[in-house]
Design an enzyme around this catalytic site. Structure first.
Site, PDB file in Angstrom:
ATOM      1  N   PRO A  30      23.971 -24.729 -92.419  1.00 30.34           N
ATOM      2  CG  PRO A  30      23.018 -25.580 -94.358  1.00 30.34           C
ATOM      3  CD  PRO A  30      23.986 -25.934 -93.276  1.00 30.34           C
ATOM      4  CE  LYS A  31      19.089 -19.184 -86.432  1.00 27.76           C
ATOM      5  NZ  LYS A  31      17.644 -19.463 -86.590  1.00 27.76           N
ATOM      6  CD1 TRP A  32      19.137 -26.858 -90.751  1.00 23.87           C
ATOM      7  CD2 TRP A  32      17.840 -26.809 -92.561  1.00 23.87           C
ATOM      8  NE1 TRP A  32      19.809 -27.494 -91.754  1.00 23.87           N
ATOM      9  CE2 TRP A  32      19.047 -27.483 -92.881  1.00 23.87           C
ATOM     10  CE3 TRP A  32      16.870 -26.645 -93.551  1.00 23.87           C
ATOM     11  CZ2 TRP A  32      19.290 -28.000 -94.145  1.00 23.87           C
ATOM     12  CZ3 TRP A  32      17.108 -27.161 -94.804  1.00 23.87           C
ATOM     13  CH2 TRP A  32      18.307 -27.829 -95.097  1.00 23.87           C
ATOM     14  CG  ASP A 183      16.135 -18.026 -89.875  1.00 21.67           C
ATOM     15  OD1 ASP A 183      15.715 -17.065 -90.513  1.00 21.67           O
ATOM     16  OD2 ASP A 183      15.836 -18.246 -88.691  1.00 21.67           O
TER      17      ASP A 183
END
Length: 370
Positions: A30-32, A183
């Site tokens: 996941p893109k934090w 994101d």
């Protein structure tokens, strides 16, 4: 501090791609949506280094405390600082970048208060060094395995981000994790070493467009040309809210925009943002920004008659999460028709499930709209 790698270190970056890479051995995570942060710990000494190499240590004392409590005694860990909002209108825990941005404050008393009221979590996703061993030359899967072993015992608010090598699982994450405030996705090639400052990873983010009202602008810092366009949307009660800006223009385009906006600069006292309707919770431009510091937030009103199509990735409540990309003018659109109802709202999703890596995080979420 005497580690195999010491601050300042520019973190390895990702380049934007339109499609998810599917090369064999690619790892997805996941893109934090937070502050990139490399945590350096050498015994009792901890440094929180930002993407730009500046220290964030004084702003996040609770993260320093957790690093001393939970990270290996000598290490350099790449990750993300995030703030989770748990008191939203729908009760769904989700990331809140605006609350995170407010953590950057010059007053020590305010820093202490915010550390208690809006504490940050740290999400680890790479291990650069441990003890006297530098790991940056090792391929990513080996660094990931070392990270999992080194941080096997951590508990919230310290986390190790979940990963997958299955493209279908990654695509499902891309669709559902947005509802938790994330994101997009990061893709890491199998043989990827850690090279500071290089864009060797790939990032896939959500891309959408919306028709918005241009009701003001700001001057550019270099002179009398347009710096940014101020964008708005109408709510169901007919109130025009400021939702964000579009500002990425060439020098020539900034001059052209000034001529294009000229017919709309004569405004009366009834401009919807000049005074604001505070009783109805109207969002208007201006005000003090802790994150931008001394940045000039003065703006010039425009008659709310111009409509532009802009590209954006996601909303944060009733505003754009990031700067919008100007696409084109829409002279065929009635400004009053530019409302929130046109926006694609992600399905609600619990960020705690993402952080825990629950099996449910790979399945379809409970239906519902944010």
């Amino acid at each position: 501090m005497d580690l195999p790698i010491n601050p300042p270190v520019e973190p390895m970056l990702a380049k934007a791609v339109s499609r998810l890479p599917t090369d064999p051995g690619t790892t997805y995570e996941p893109k934090w949506d937070g502050f990139r942060c490399i945590v350096f710990r050498d015994g009792d000494e901890v440094e929180l280094a930002s993407r730009g190499g500046k220290t964030m240590t004084r702003y996040f004392p609770e993260v320093v405390e957790q690093a001393l409590r939970q990270l290996p005694e000598r290490c350099a860990v790449d990750g993300e600082l995030i703030v989770i909002r748990r008191d939203g209108p729908d009760g769904q825990p989700r990331l809140d970048f605006e609350l995170l941005a407010q953590r950057i404050h010059p007053a020590a008393s305010r820093v202490k208060l915010l550390a208690e009221t809006t504490p940050a979590d740290f999400v680890a996703f790479d291990l650069l060094a441990i003890d006297d061993e530098l790991l940056t030359a090792q391929p990513y899967p080996q660094r990931r395995a070392r990270l999992e072993r080194a941080l096997a015992g951590v508990r919230p608010p310290v986390h190790v981000t979940q990963v997958t090598t299955d493209p279908e699982t990654a695509r499902r994450w891309f669709d559902v994790f947005e509802g938790a405030g994330l994101d997009g996705l990061i893709a890491k090639p199998a043989d990827l070493p850690y090279e500071p400052g290089k864009r060797l990873m790939a990032k896939v983010k959500h891309a959408r467009t919306a028709d918005v009202v241009v009701a003001g602008f700001r001057w550019h810092k270099t002179g009398p040309v347009v710096g940014s366009l101020l964008l708005g949307l109408y709510d169901d009660d007919g109130v025009l809210h400021h939702i964000g800006v579009s500002s990425s223009f060439t020098a020539a385009r900034r001059r052209e925009l000034l001529d294009e906006l000229a017919p709309y600069r004569e405004v009366g006292p009834d401009h919807p943002w000049v005074h604001g309707d505070h009783e109805r919770g109207q969002r208007i431009p201006g005000g003090v920004s802790r994150w931008t510091g001394t940045k000039n937030l003065e703006w010039e009103p425009l008659r709310p008659e111009l409509v532009a199509e802009v590209g954006y990735d996601a909303m944060e409540g009733d505003r754009l999460r990031h700067t919008a990309r100007f696409v084109r003018w829409r002279p065929d659109r009635d400004p009053r028709s530019c409302g929130y109802d046109q926006l694609d709202r992600p399905i609600r999703y619990d960020v705690d499930q993402v952080l825990r890596g629950d099996p449910a995080a790979t399945a379809e979420p409970t239906p519902g709209r944010a």
